[in-house]
Design a protein around this motif. Sequence first.
Motif, PDB file in Angstrom:
ATOM      1  N   GLU A 166       0.812  -1.218   0.000  1.00 12.73           N
ATOM      2  CA  GLU A 166       0.000   0.000   0.000  1.00 12.73           C
ATOM      3  C   GLU A 166       0.844   1.265   0.000  1.00 12.73           C
ATOM      4  OE1 GLU A 166      -2.955   0.105   3.017  1.00 12.73           O
ATOM      5  OE2 GLU A 166      -3.781  -1.862   2.525  1.00 12.73           O
ATOM      6  N   THR A 167       2.139   1.127   0.265  1.00 12.21           N
ATOM      7  CA  THR A 167       3.007   2.301   0.313  1.00 12.21           C
ATOM      8  C   THR A 167       4.266   2.062  -0.502  1.00 12.21           C
ATOM      9  OG1 THR A 167       4.061   1.506   2.345  1.00 12.21           O
ATOM     10  CG2 THR A 167       2.169   2.977   2.585  1.00 12.21           C
ATOM     11  N   LEU A 168       4.861   3.135  -0.949  1.00 14.48           N
ATOM     12  CA  LEU A 168       6.074   3.079  -1.769  1.00 14.48           C
ATOM     13  C   LEU A 168       7.293   2.793  -0.890  1.00 14.48           C
ATOM     14  CD1 LEU A 168       5.172   6.232  -3.842  1.00 14.48           C
ATOM     15  CD2 LEU A 168       5.511   3.960  -4.854  1.00 14.48           C
ATOM     16  N   SER A 169       8.012   1.749  -1.230  1.00 13.77           N
ATOM     17  CA  SER A 169       9.196   1.396  -0.444  1.00 13.77           C
ATOM     18  C   SER A 169      10.281   2.447  -0.550  1.00 13.77           C
ATOM     19  CB  SER A 169       9.747   0.037  -0.887  1.00 13.77           C
ATOM     20  OG  SER A 169      10.146   0.076  -2.254  1.00 13.77           O
ATOM     21  N   GLY A 170      10.220   3.274  -1.591  1.00 15.92           N
ATOM     22  CA  GLY A 170      11.245   4.291  -1.800  1.00 15.92           C
ATOM     23  C   GLY A 170      11.078   5.544  -0.978  1.00 15.92           C
ATOM     24  N   LEU A 171       9.990   5.659  -0.215  1.00 17.84           N
ATOM     25  CA  LEU A 171       9.759   6.836   0.628  1.00 17.84           C
ATOM     26  C   LEU A 171      10.057   6.487   2.078  1.00 17.84           C
ATOM     27  CD1 LEU A 171       6.407   8.220  -0.868  1.00 17.84           C
ATOM     28  CD2 LEU A 171       8.740   8.901  -1.437  1.00 17.84           C
TER      29      LEU A 171
END
Length: 543
Positions: A166-171
């Motif tokens: 559900e969330t971007l691993s890059g943030l």
Amino acid sequence: MRGKFLKVAVVATATAMLATACGNSNDESEEATDKSGGKLRVYAAEPAYLLPSAASDEPAIYVIRQLYRGLVRYNAETGDAEMDLAESIESDDQKLWTIKLKDGYTFDNGEPVNADAFIRSWNFAAYGPNGQGNGYFMKRIAGIDAVLPKDPDDDGPKEAPEPTAETLSGLKKVDDLTFTVELKEPFSGFPTVVGYSGFFPMAQACIDDTDACNETPIGNGPYKIDGSWKHEVEINLVRSDTWKGEPGGADEIYYRIFADINAAYSSFQAGELDVMYTIPPERFKDAKESYGDRLYEQEGDGFNYVGLPLYDDAFKDKRIRQAFSMAIDRQSIIDAVFDGRYTPATGFVAPIFDGAREGVCTYCKQDVEMAKKLLEEAGGWPEGKKLILWANSGSGHDAWLQAVGDQIKSALGIDYELKVNLLFAEYLEVADDREFTGPFRLGWGPDYPFMETYLTPVYGTGADSNASTFSNANFDSLLKQGDSAPSIAEAIPYYQQAEDILAEELPVIPMFWRKEAALYSANVDTFVWNQVSGAAYGDITMK
């Protein structure tokens, strides 16, 4: 541009990107900067959305840029990206970026504009089930494929995979005012791209109830909404009492929404509007004669094209597309409809941008005999099949699109009809749903000031604004190579090669580059135009 292994902050990315602040006399500029107040009444079309994560249409962005602010903003005089809410955006390798925010900024509801605000906004935009139009702009961030999986056959029968995250691993949050962004590949243009409104932060309360926030935005910019969005009628903004930056020029910005641009022009004539950021083509001569110095003109970067629905079997052969393009005399249409003011498009990147080239599109010059030959080689057009030409209503596109139809009919013997009955928001839904039954009118302007903005968002495989559904592996590969180049200057040759593919495949028929023309009333003291953002309502001052 700075080398790959140097620490990089925001850099200048475009030349000849000039903007103008127009006052009433040369000796008033110092005084004008101190003036403020009043109500600025502006022409508007109905926006599609007022959520930064969703809105990619011009009417919406004109409102959102006053309600919200992001990491960088584009300089009104140069077009360069400058720090706004970001204290710094830096990288040693152009892949891992560290963003430090200025302290003390809040949303209108008191929530802090911090690292969490940007991270949640970008995650919300990117997460596929949220269906946000600007999710595609997060495509370079690591982890995008897990939250926005690629559809294996675009709009075909196969279902897109379910997201696995559900969330971007890059943030990653470092502290309240610092976060890092890891990209999938190095990208020298990242600090410039984040000035696009799709990267603006959103309050947690907005994420919790996006429907309510769309109607009554919770912004973080110099203006806040007064009441709520009155659809197809008005949007009124007033100065935000929570904004700690430089205040806007006017106390209020009143967006009066029109379904027809000629009706808006009549209202301007009647003294009911202070700014029209565009003018009906057929009224330009009248406006020039009537308003003189209060008609603002500048070489523009707005691209008008005739898109071709490649999801329709009738347009899959590129020779059909090439034939239609070569049947059209762009200059004669410009002379007849736009009084010769516009520039025929011979490429896909605005002439005022670094990397633009003349004559890229060899099929963009009328050659009726070659058009007939190409059509014949492609097997001809189905006998008795009418060409349906689409445009949105109320914006003055009928005349030039009819001229396109007349020229195709004259050159190739193909009858046509116009379908111009949808307001812009409805028209965009047809584009999004891939329901055009023939060539369609659309336009494109830069979201950020370098040439890639004319390529990836409009023609990249799966891009949200890729209304033609063009997909070409070599094109995508060249974009990727350009993105990963050590600097924007070194990226340009790759982007130019990608443009060459467009010039051969013609997913759209380039038509013309608009010359910007806007009107402002005698109530305006200083009129400001930003090459990237258009009419800079928040910077305009009133008498």
